[in-house]
Design a protein around this motif. Structure first.
Motif, PDB file in Angstrom:
ATOM      1  N   LEU A 169       0.815  -1.228   0.000  1.00  0.00           N
ATOM      2  CA  LEU A 169       0.000   0.000   0.000  1.00  0.00           C
ATOM      3  C   LEU A 169       0.841   1.267   0.000  1.00  0.00           C
ATOM      4  N   ASN A 170       2.166   1.102   0.051  1.00  0.00           N
ATOM      5  CA  ASN A 170       3.049   2.259   0.207  1.00  0.00           C
ATOM      6  C   ASN A 170       3.052   3.123  -1.059  1.00  0.00           C
ATOM      7  N   PRO A 171       2.633   4.412  -0.970  1.00  0.00           N
ATOM      8  CA  PRO A 171       2.582   5.264  -2.163  1.00  0.00           C
ATOM      9  C   PRO A 171       3.857   6.053  -2.410  1.00  0.00           C
ATOM     10  N   TRP A 172       4.885   5.890  -1.548  1.00  0.00           N
ATOM     11  CA  TRP A 172       6.006   6.829  -1.538  1.00  0.00           C
ATOM     12  C   TRP A 172       7.259   6.289  -2.211  1.00  0.00           C
ATOM     13  N   TYR A 173       8.082   7.228  -2.676  1.00  0.00           N
ATOM     14  CA  TYR A 173       9.393   6.937  -3.264  1.00  0.00           C
ATOM     15  C   TYR A 173      10.390   7.892  -2.618  1.00  0.00           C
ATOM     16  N   PHE A 174      11.280   7.351  -1.783  1.00  0.00           N
ATOM     17  CA  PHE A 174      12.247   8.169  -1.050  1.00  0.00           C
ATOM     18  C   PHE A 174      13.666   7.730  -1.438  1.00  0.00           C
ATOM     19  N   PRO A 175      14.236   8.282  -2.513  1.00  0.00           N
ATOM     20  CA  PRO A 175      15.539   7.817  -2.988  1.00  0.00           C
ATOM     21  C   PRO A 175      16.701   8.449  -2.229  1.00  0.00           C
ATOM     22  N   SER A 176      17.856   7.814  -2.348  1.00  0.00           N
ATOM     23  CA  SER A 176      19.098   8.437  -1.891  1.00  0.00           C
ATOM     24  C   SER A 176      19.547   9.459  -2.931  1.00  0.00           C
ATOM     25  N   ILE A 177      20.479  10.317  -2.546  1.00  0.00           N
ATOM     26  CA  ILE A 177      21.060  11.268  -3.501  1.00  0.00           C
ATOM     27  C   ILE A 177      21.707  10.523  -4.672  1.00  0.00           C
TER      28      ILE A 177
END
Length: 257
Positions: free
Chosen positions: A161-169
C-alpha cells in the motif's frame, strides 16, 4: 501532483489550513530557483498555488500544474490571475521549452521517477534548470515503521500500500545523469517538522498523507490503527503538546545539457 499512485481526492481545506508547512518550508527553495523577470517557469505539483504566486512575484511567466483536480480548482480560486492546469508529472507536455522547472514536496509521490525525469527534461531549454525538494532516503521512517507494524498486526501487508518513493542522492542523481542532466547541487538533510493542531497533529498527518494505507479499513479500524501508531510514536515524536514528523529531504539542482 499529489498522491499520484492512489486516489486522486485531496481535502484541500485540510491541506491548506493544517499543513501549510508544505509550502512554507518551500520558500527558501525559491532562493535556489532564483527566478528572473521574463523567465518561463513551471511549478510542477503546485498544490493550492502558494509557491506559484511567490514565483510570479519575480515577474517570471509561471504556470502551476498538479495531478489533483481539487488542488487546481483551489489554486485558481486563490490566484485567479495565474494559470493552473491539471497534469501528470510522468507525461506532461509544454508548448515551448522552459527556462526552469520547480517542484516542492511532490516527487516522492511519483514512483515512476524515470518517466517524470524524462518529462522534465523534454520540457526544458538546453541550459534550463530543474530545482526540486522532496522526501529522501529515511524520510518519515519512524511513522512508516509504526504504520507497517500497526497494519501487519491486523494482517494487512503495508508494503503493498506504500505510495512513496524516497531515494538516496546517489540513486536520484544517477537517474538524472542517465537522462541528460548535469547535477550541480544536491543535499540530504533531516528536518523534523512540527504538526499543527496539538494532540490531533499525527492523526491529521496520517489521514492527509498516508490515506492509501487506511483506504481498505472501516472508520472504526482506522481510529484503532491511528491510536496504535500514536502510542508507538509518542515517546519519540510527541513533546510538550506537539507532534513532529521525522522528515528527511533531498534538494537537487540540475541543468539540462
Amino acid at each position: 501532483m499529489n498522491n499520484i499512485s492512489t486516489s486522486n481526492y485531496w481535502d484541500t481545506s485540510l491541506y491548506q489550513d493544517k499543513h501549510a508547512f508544505v509550502w512554507q518550508y518551500g520558500e527558501d527553495l525559491l532562493q535556489l530557483l532564483n527566478p528572473q523577470p521574463g523567465e518561463s517557469i513551471l511549478d510542477l505539483g503546485c498544490g493550492t498555488g502558494q509557491l506559484t504566486e511567490k514565483i510570479a512575484q519575480s515577474q517570471a511567466e509561471v504556470m502551476g500544474v498538479d495531478y489533483a483536480s481539487a488542488m487546481i480548482e483551489k489554486a485558481r480560486e486563490n490566484y485567479p490571475h495565474l494559470r493552473f492546469e491539471v497534469a501528470d508529472a510522468r507525461n506532461f507536455q509544454v508548448n515551448k521549452p522552459l527556462d526552469a522547472v520547480f517542484s516542492n514536496a511532490v516527487l516522492h509521490w511519483v514512483k515512476e521517477a524515470d518517466q517524470a525525469i524524462a518529462s522534465i527534461h523534454q520540457s526544458l531549454k538546453p541550459g534550463g534548470r530543474f530545482v526540486a525538494e522532496f522526501g529522501g532516503k529515511g524520510n518519515v521512517l519512524a511513522i512508516a515503521t509504526a504504520l507497517s507494524n500497526a497494519l501487519e498486526a491486523i494482517n494487512i501487508p503495508a508494503q503493498a500500500l506504500n505510495p512513496w518513493y524516497f531515494p538516496s542522492i546517489g540513486e536520484y542523481a544517477t537517474l538524472l545523469e542517465q537522462q541528460g542532466f548535469d547535477v550541480i547541487y544536491s543535499t540530504l538533510f533531516a528536518r523534523p517538522t512540527p504538526l499543527a493542531e496539538g494532540e490531533a497533529g499525527m492523526a491529521n498527518w496520517i489521514r492527509m498523507f498516508a490515506s492509501s494505507f487506511l483506504a481498505a479499513l472501516s472508520d472504526e479500524q482506522q481510529i484503532q490503527v491511528i491510536r496504535v501508531i500514536e502510542e508507538y510514536l509518542k515517546p519519540t515524536l510527541y513533546q510538550q503538546g506537539t507532534w513532529k514528523a521525522d522528515y528527511r529531504r533531498i534538494r537537487i539542482v540540475a541543468i539540462k545539457l
